[in-house]
Design a protein around this motif. Structure first.
Motif, short mmCIF file in Angstrom:
data_model
loop_
_atom_site.label_atom_id
_atom_site.label_comp_id
_atom_site.label_asym_id
_atom_site.label_seq_id
_atom_site.Cartn_x
_atom_site.Cartn_y
_atom_site.Cartn_z
N ASP A 1 0.86 -1.18 0.00
CA ASP A 1 0.00 0.00 0.00
C ASP A 1 0.90 1.24 0.00
O ASP A 1 1.37 1.70 1.04
CB ASP A 1 -0.90 -0.02 1.24
N ILE B 1 0.06 4.27 -0.81
CA ILE B 1 -0.67 5.53 -0.70
C ILE B 1 -0.13 6.31 0.49
O ILE B 1 -0.11 5.79 1.61
CB ILE B 1 -2.17 5.27 -0.54
N GLN C 1 -0.77 7.55 5.63
CA GLN C 1 -1.45 6.58 6.50
C GLN C 1 -1.45 7.04 7.95
O GLN C 1 -2.41 6.80 8.69
CB GLN C 1 -0.78 5.21 6.38
N ILE D 1 -7.32 0.64 9.01
CA ILE D 1 -6.94 0.09 7.72
C ILE D 1 -6.95 -1.43 7.84
O ILE D 1 -6.21 -2.01 8.64
CB ILE D 1 -5.56 0.59 7.28
N ILE E 1 -10.74 -0.15 -1.90
CA ILE E 1 -9.93 0.39 -2.99
C ILE E 1 -9.59 -0.71 -3.97
O ILE E 1 -9.03 -1.74 -3.59
CB ILE E 1 -8.63 1.01 -2.45
N TYR F 1 -4.10 9.35 1.95
CA TYR F 1 -5.01 9.26 3.09
C TYR F 1 -5.14 10.66 3.70
O TYR F 1 -4.21 11.48 3.62
CB TYR F 1 -4.46 8.32 4.16
N LEU G 1 -10.15 9.46 2.50
CA LEU G 1 -9.25 9.45 1.35
C LEU G 1 -9.41 10.73 0.55
O LEU G 1 -10.52 11.24 0.38
CB LEU G 1 -9.56 8.25 0.45
N VAL H 1 -10.72 1.66 5.86
CA VAL H 1 -10.28 1.54 4.47
C VAL H 1 -9.78 0.12 4.25
O VAL H 1 -9.03 -0.43 5.07
CB VAL H 1 -9.17 2.56 4.15
N PRO I 1 -7.75 -1.63 1.46
CA PRO I 1 -7.01 -1.60 0.20
C PRO I 1 -6.95 -3.00 -0.42
O PRO I 1 -6.51 -3.96 0.23
CB PRO I 1 -5.62 -1.12 0.60
N CYS I 2 -7.38 -3.12 -1.64
CA CYS I 2 -7.28 -4.37 -2.41
C CYS I 2 -6.54 -4.04 -3.69
O CYS I 2 -7.15 -3.88 -4.75
CB CYS I 2 -8.67 -4.94 -2.69
N LEU I 3 -5.24 -3.91 -3.57
CA LEU I 3 -4.43 -3.35 -4.65
C LEU I 3 -3.86 -4.41 -5.57
O LEU I 3 -3.03 -4.10 -6.43
CB LEU I 3 -3.29 -2.52 -4.04
#
Length: 819
Positions: free
Chosen positions: A445, A447, A450, A457, A481, A628, A633, A646, A648-650
């Motif tokens: 992640d 991004i 955080q 998260i 995400i 973040y 977001l 959140v 995240p499924c990146l």
């Protein structure tokens, strides 16, 4: 007692010494080593500096792949000077030069006498105490000897497995014949009658079987290769002049008897395809459970295709007695894999982490290595009295020496090192199959911000029913995400649990509809009639090639119709539900053609996903995330999305191979989109290694099955591959085609996905087996199943047997397809 413990142990040199210690070298040469290595000549001794003992020991190490164990026994009347000379020799040859392992045995009437002798002749208290501690009563010594025997039975078992592994590589190997061969070895001992007047029979210990019996059992086509294999494993004595082999050693005999008993009682399971083809396989698994991503995925993960397309052809979910959904769950797949491992008797070693796998390098070009090769080659052939080579036929004892030099010249195999619960380990293998998965490398992640986010998260594995229930009770909002399988599935799970859900994605992708015109999608995408319309970088038949080159407008029209029908099905979820519902569904419409999305990362539509989007339970947000922020977001266009949690499924990063050397890693990891390999399996510049499982597609188990059979054929030399440059050129053409016709992902170059039928057809063409597994017209409309390919290995074996019957060996050039 020591003799009893070492009786029949392969690689033990035993003799009784009565000298004064000054002639130890000559005694070793004459009484201990020359009987084992008689054909070695003075020429080798000269190359070793004039010392024949060192030359003999070095040749022994080359031949048997280990140092000899030399047991020297003498009585307690040997003088201190003689003992000192003896120990000095043992230290020099053993500890310093590491050419042998010495066991010095003192014969005495009692343990006390032996202790007294050692203390008298070794006046160093620490050394004397350490040595005498190894003494003890007769019972204690006997226990140590028994333990030694147990260890050597284990050693013999390893030797037996290795010898059978060599045999299985041979074309004519027969499991039944090998069992009969071992049974005869044990049963046919020669018995010599004792002296007249006695009733006792003495077992000579040299029962023999003729050469032909061994050749039939193990499929060795030539006499020399049989003897080389026997010598390699040092478990049978052989007489190459008469073409006969003697019975195994004492411990080997015990192991064979146990092996025969186990084989008789073992259930009749066909084992893995590797085992069926004569390869012994070891599976190293880093985790506590096998299964890869299925062992640690999110709670509601299911298979995207169906159960009969995701199992072994000869061991289905029903055979495993597992009730399975039409789309099996992760728990069901995990249970199936564990049951299949037991049923197949696979050697799976859990909690074994591979830290390095390095190729065993050949001899280098140094003068020392060149000299050593010359010495060993000269030792491997008979020589005339004048020192010239008498013939090109290896001397009886030189078969293995000659083979050893050949292996050193070319390099052979891999050394695998790692850690396990029992500590570090290392093992040597002929080949490596890396099967670490296509989706096992998490994408971090990245991004920023955080630390600013005050919410929670979550990881996908943390999105359990209890977690989602607590979020719903607290009236929290979850931002998911991504737009891959995990993101779409978990957004659906959140909405199913009543949690307010926002799905944030950079670009929408085409989902594979669960049903097309009321029929399950597999009737459209998993039949030969459907797959023939899928564009590909190459086509296995003239008909499909003609269709896509001369009737391309027909193909384009077909996919335009499929895309229109698919989107109409998606849009129907918002019909009669208002403008807001239509706008939310419209946000999911991709800009790219549907056919470009039939790639490695295609996503099956979850049953309630589109209904949740239409109703507003899932709010789709099309935009790129910048960072973040305190309460959620921030998007790159300035919008802020409030979220209490959140998710995240990146997705996954490209496959990584951290255990390989830097050079091999650069070849496999240096391509964006993952490694593009020849036949999606091998890199021509990394011999002996294959990347299995990343050739992902709708019929994954069949991909693996045919891939393994293809690799076996290639490794045995039965498939004639093009030169390395041609293989790399084929891979480059596929990579270029995918870049032009598929949406890029981290694994774009790895899989075949919707082109699975084309891929399977090409592998079948390479192997010479039937590609179309059913008669027309059933072949056009039946859904593909792993059962379709259940008899492929039998068909290939029949081809091999046919070539043998005609007096040849199977040698097939691969097809000219670039698949």
């Amino acid at each position: 007692m020591v003799y009893a413990g070492l009786q029949g142990m392969p690689g033990v040199v035993r003799s009784y010494y009565t000298g004064d210690g000054t002639d130890v070298m000559q005694w070793l040469e004459k009484n201990a080593l020359q009987p084992f290595l008689r054909p070695l000549t003075k020429r080798v001794a000269d190359a070793a500096g004039g010392n024949l003992v060192r030359a003999l020991l070095a040749a022994y190490c080359v031949r048997y792949k280990r140092r000899p164990l030399i047991v020297i026994e003498f009585n307690m009347y040997m003088t201190r000077t003689a003992l000192s000379n003896m120990l000095h020799t043992a230290r020099q040859l053993g500890f310093e030069e590491k050419l042998a392992t010495f066991v010095i045995v003192v014969s005495a009437f009692t343990t006390a006498d032996a202790h007294a002798y050692i203390e008298r002749h070794l006046p160093f208290p620490d050394i004397a105490a350490a040595i005498t501690d190894l003494g003890g009563s007769a019972d204690e010594c006997l226990q140590r000897v028994r333990k030694h025997a147990e260890n050597n039975v284990g050693h013999a078992d390893m030797v037996l497995s290795g010898f059978r592994a060599i045999a299985r590589h041979k074309v004519a190997f027969s499991e039944d014949a090998s069992l009969a061969f071992f049974a005869r070895l044990v049963a046919n001992a020669h018995v010599v009658q004792a002296q007249p007047g006695t009733s006792t029979s003495i077992q000579a210990g040299t029962s023999v079987l003729d050469e032909e019996a061994a050749r039939v059992a193990f499929g060795f086509d030539e006499r020399d290769s049989l003897f080389a294999a026997l010598a390699k494993w040092c478990a049978f004595e052989i007489d190459p002049f008469s073409g006969r082999i003697s019975e195994p050693s004492h411990f080997m005999r015990i192991t064979i008897e146990e092996y025969l008993a186990e084989a008789k009682a073992a259930p009749t399971s066909p084992g893995s395809i590797l085992k069926q083809q004569g390869f012994e396989a070891v599976l190293f698994e880093r985790e506590r459970r096998p299964g890869g991503v299925w062992a640690k995925t999110y709670y509601t993960a299911t298979l995207q295709n169906v159960g009969f397309q995701y199992c072994l052809p000869d061991f289905t979910f029903e055979d495993a007695d597992i009730e399975v959904d039409f789309h099996p769950t992760a728990a069901q797949i995990q249970a199936y894999l564990e049951t299949a491992i037991k049923h197949k008797g696979l050697d799976v070693r859990l909690l074994h982490n591979i830290e390095s796998a390095t190729r065993i390098e050949p001899f280098d070009s140094s003068e020392a290595d060149k000299s050593l090769k010359t010495e060993l080659k000269s030792a491997a052939f008979e020589t005339a009295p004048n020192g010239e080579r008498a013939s090109d036929t290896p001397a009886p004892i030189g078969f293995e020496l000659d083979r050893a030099v050949s292996r050193l010249e070319t390099g052979n195999g891999w050394l695998v090192c790692g850690t396990s619960p029992d500590g570090p380990f290392e093992e040597r293998f002929d080949f490596i199959l890396t099967a670490t998965g296509l989706y096992t490398q998490p994408r971090p992640d990245g991004i920023p911000g955080q630390a600013l986010f005050t919410g929670r998260i979550l990881t996908p594995a943390e999105a359990t029913p209890d977690t989602l229930r607590s979020l719903r009770k607290a009236d929290k909002t979850v931002a998911v995400i991504g737009f891959g399988k995990t993101a779409v599935d978990l957004a659906t799970d959140c909405a199913d649990s009543g949690v307010k859900t926002v799905l944030v994605f950079r670009e929408p992708r085409w989902l594979v509809p669960l049903k097309i015109n009321g029929l399950h999608f597999t009737w459209a995408l998993c039949t030969r009639m459907g797959t023939v319309m899928v564009p590909c970088w190459d086509y296995p038949t003239k008909a499909t090639r003609f269709l896509h080159t001369h009737l391309s407008l027909l193909v384009a029209g077909f996919w335009a119709m499929v895309q229109m029908v698919t989107w109409a099905g998606f849009a129907s979820h918002a019909w009669f539900k208002g403008a807001a519902a239509r706008a939310r569904i419209a946000a999911l419409r991709p800009k790219t053609p549907l056919i470009d999305s039939l790639r490695t990362a295609s996503v099956l539509e979850p049953p309630s996903f589109l209904d949740h989007v239409a109703s507003g339970a899932i709010e789709p947000v099309h935009g790129a995330i910048a960072a973040y922020c305190n309460d959620g977001l921030k998007l790159e266009d300035g919008r802020t999305l409030r979220a209490d949690a959140v998710l995240p499924c990146l997705g996954s990063a490209a496959p990584a191979f951290p255990f390989l050397p830097a050079g091999e890693r650069a070849l496999l990891e240096g391509m964006e989109g993952g490694p593009q390999l020849y036949r999606h399996l091998i890199h021509p510049r990394i011999p002996g290694l294959a990347v299995l499982g990343v050739n992902h597609g709708f019929l994954h188990f069949s991909h693996v099955q045919l891939s393994v059979l293809w690799l076996i054929a290639a490794w045995r030399g039965e498939l004639l591959l093009p030169r390395a440059a041609a293989q790399e050129e084929a891979a480059a053409l596929i990579r270029a085609w995918k870049a032009a016709h598929e949406l890029p992902t981290a694994q774009s170059h790895c899989g075949v996905h919707a082109r699975f039928a084309h891929y399977l057809d090409v592998l079948c063409a390479d192997l010479g087996v039937r590609a179309v597994r059913h008669a027309f017209p059933l072949s056009a409309v039946m859904r593909f199943s792993t059962a379709d390919y259940a008899r492929v290995a039998e068909e290939y074996d029949a081809l091999r047997a046919g070539e043998r019957a005609r007096g040849g060996a199977l040698r097939r050039p691969v097809s000219d397809h670039i698949m």
